[in-house]
Design a protein around this motif. Sequence first.
Motif, PDB file in Angstrom:
ATOM      1  N   ALA A  10     -59.172 104.650  16.766  1.00 41.22           N
ATOM      2  CA  ALA A  10     -58.467 104.430  18.049  1.00 41.22           C
ATOM      3  C   ALA A  10     -56.949 104.467  17.892  1.00 41.22           C
ATOM      4  N   GLY A  11     -56.465 104.733  16.673  1.00 40.40           N
ATOM      5  CA  GLY A  11     -55.021 104.781  16.460  1.00 40.40           C
ATOM      6  C   GLY A  11     -54.396 106.082  16.921  1.00 40.40           C
ATOM      7  N   SER A  12     -55.199 107.102  17.155  1.00 39.54           N
ATOM      8  CA  SER A  12     -54.633 108.378  17.610  1.00 39.54           C
ATOM      9  C   SER A  12     -55.737 109.276  18.161  1.00 39.54           C
ATOM     10  N   GLY A  13     -55.309 110.366  18.789  1.00 39.76           N
ATOM     11  CA  GLY A  13     -56.227 111.431  19.196  1.00 39.76           C
ATOM     12  C   GLY A  13     -57.344 110.992  20.140  1.00 39.76           C
ATOM     13  N   ILE A  14     -58.542 111.433  19.847  1.00 40.53           N
ATOM     14  CA  ILE A  14     -59.690 111.223  20.739  1.00 40.53           C
ATOM     15  C   ILE A  14     -60.012 109.730  20.868  1.00 40.53           C
ATOM     16  N   GLY A  15     -59.998 109.011  19.753  1.00 38.22           N
ATOM     17  CA  GLY A  15     -60.295 107.570  19.791  1.00 38.22           C
ATOM     18  C   GLY A  15     -59.287 106.807  20.635  1.00 38.22           C
ATOM     19  N   LEU A  16     -58.018 107.192  20.521  1.00 39.95           N
ATOM     20  CA  LEU A  16     -56.962 106.522  21.295  1.00 39.95           C
ATOM     21  C   LEU A  16     -57.145 106.795  22.794  1.00 39.95           C
ATOM     22  N   ARG A 181     -53.393 115.219  16.399  1.00 39.91           N
ATOM     23  CA  ARG A 181     -52.695 115.253  15.107  1.00 39.91           C
ATOM     24  C   ARG A 181     -53.538 115.990  14.057  1.00 39.91           C
ATOM     25  N   MET A 182     -54.877 115.787  14.124  1.00 40.13           N
ATOM     26  CA  MET A 182     -55.746 116.462  13.150  1.00 40.13           C
ATOM     27  C   MET A 182     -55.646 117.978  13.273  1.00 40.13           C
ATOM     28  N   ARG A 185     -52.544 119.352  11.806  1.00 42.07           N
ATOM     29  CA  ARG A 185     -52.664 119.381  10.344  1.00 42.07           C
ATOM     30  C   ARG A 185     -53.538 120.553   9.875  1.00 42.07           C
ATOM     31  N   VAL A 186     -54.597 120.812  10.618  1.00 45.03           N
ATOM     32  CA  VAL A 186     -55.466 121.952  10.281  1.00 45.03           C
ATOM     33  C   VAL A 186     -54.655 123.248  10.333  1.00 45.03           C
ATOM     34  N   HIS A 187     -53.822 123.397  11.385  1.00 46.20           N
ATOM     35  CA  HIS A 187     -52.993 124.594  11.493  1.00 46.20           C
ATOM     36  C   HIS A 187     -52.024 124.699  10.316  1.00 46.20           C
ATOM     37  N   GLU A 188     -51.481 123.563   9.936  1.00 43.91           N
ATOM     38  CA  GLU A 188     -50.563 123.534   8.784  1.00 43.91           C
ATOM     39  C   GLU A 188     -51.310 124.034   7.536  1.00 43.91           C
ATOM     40  N   MET A 200     -58.321 122.165  24.030  1.00 41.68           N
ATOM     41  CA  MET A 200     -58.641 121.091  24.982  1.00 41.68           C
ATOM     42  C   MET A 200     -57.978 119.795  24.520  1.00 41.68           C
ATOM     43  N   SER A 201     -57.815 118.901  25.464  1.00 33.67           N
ATOM     44  CA  SER A 201     -57.075 117.668  25.172  1.00 33.67           C
ATOM     45  C   SER A 201     -58.017 116.566  24.678  1.00 33.67           C
ATOM     46  N   ALA A 202     -57.415 115.612  23.980  1.00 31.38           N
ATOM     47  CA  ALA A 202     -58.176 114.435  23.544  1.00 31.38           C
ATOM     48  C   ALA A 202     -58.742 113.704  24.754  1.00 31.38           C
ATOM     49  N   GLU A 203     -58.003 113.705  25.864  1.00 31.77           N
ATOM     50  CA  GLU A 203     -58.454 113.021  27.082  1.00 31.77           C
ATOM     51  C   GLU A 203     -59.730 113.677  27.631  1.00 31.77           C
ATOM     52  N   SER A 204     -59.823 115.002  27.494  1.00 36.37           N
ATOM     53  CA  SER A 204     -61.030 115.685  27.993  1.00 36.37           C
ATOM     54  C   SER A 204     -62.252 115.322  27.158  1.00 36.37           C
TER      55      SER A 204
END
Length: 229
Positions: A10-16, A181-182, A185-188, A200-204
């Motif tokens: 829940a600190g970031s992305g989909i969980g947040l 954020r993940m 990082r994958v793109h990096e 698509m967004s984490a909110e979706s």
Amino acid sequence: MSRTHLITGAGSGIGLALARALRERGDTLVLPVRSQERVEELRGEFAEPGLVVLDLARTDSLPEAMRQAHLPGRIDTLVHAAGVVELARLGDSAPEAIRSQVDVNLVAPALLTRHCLPALRRTRGSVVFVNSTAGSVANAAWSAYAASKAGLRALADSLRAEEAEGGIRVTTVFPSRTATRMQARVHEQEGRDYDPDRFMSAESVAATILHVLDLPEDVTIPEVTLRSR
Ligand SMILES: NC(=O)c1ccc[n+]([C@@H]2O[C@H](COP(=O)([O-])OP(=O)(O)OC[C@H]3O[C@@H](n4cnc5c(N)ncnc54)[C@H](OP(=O)(O)O)[C@@H]3O)[C@@H](O)[C@H]2O)c1
């Protein structure tokens, strides 16, 4: 009635995104994060005592850490959203990178679910595993991540069969690339430019999980795959 949701990642992305949506409803949140430092960082966003320290990479000490965290005796929802990815061909993968992906993405969800089962049985609750399309199609350089997610799907399938009689619903969500954020990082790691608007967004993804959690009592969605339009 207010429900209790335990959400990892829940600190970031989909969980947040999911935790924010559930907080808006006034539900009770229990949010394991990896360290006391993360608790301090997230305090402005989420009130304690909901934030608890559980480092999901430390699977050897996780059972004892879960006991010490005094997780609630009744849990309506357990959502496994934490995850890590390290892209590399198997021959180039560091042993610790292989191990950490399997630990965080597969072993920790198994241990946490096992620990929470009595609390979930009390509410006839729901378990949601945030998997990945890589859990069903494993491309080159995704071996450890894909293997961990394929294992996670098997874990969910087995759990669903075991707990159906007791009323626990188990859902696997397979998002494709999502702007978090993940994914940056994958793109990096892929050596590509990252444009979050392409995904698509984490909110979706969180909205889909909410839909699963809000299903009428007499129905369940075992699996759902999400793709960008
Ligand atoms: N983004 C995508 O394209 C995509 C696609 C398909 C599936 N997924 C899956 O979706 C889930 C959520 O990922 P996301 O995209 O939202 O990525 P994210 O923004 O990087 O979020 C991952 C979360 O997992 C937590 N986490 C990682 N290691 C941990 C540990 N050892 N102990 C406790 N927490 C830990 C992170 O905590 P910190 O903030 O402390 O690092 C973070 O909150 C993952 O399971 C991922 O595999 C993502």
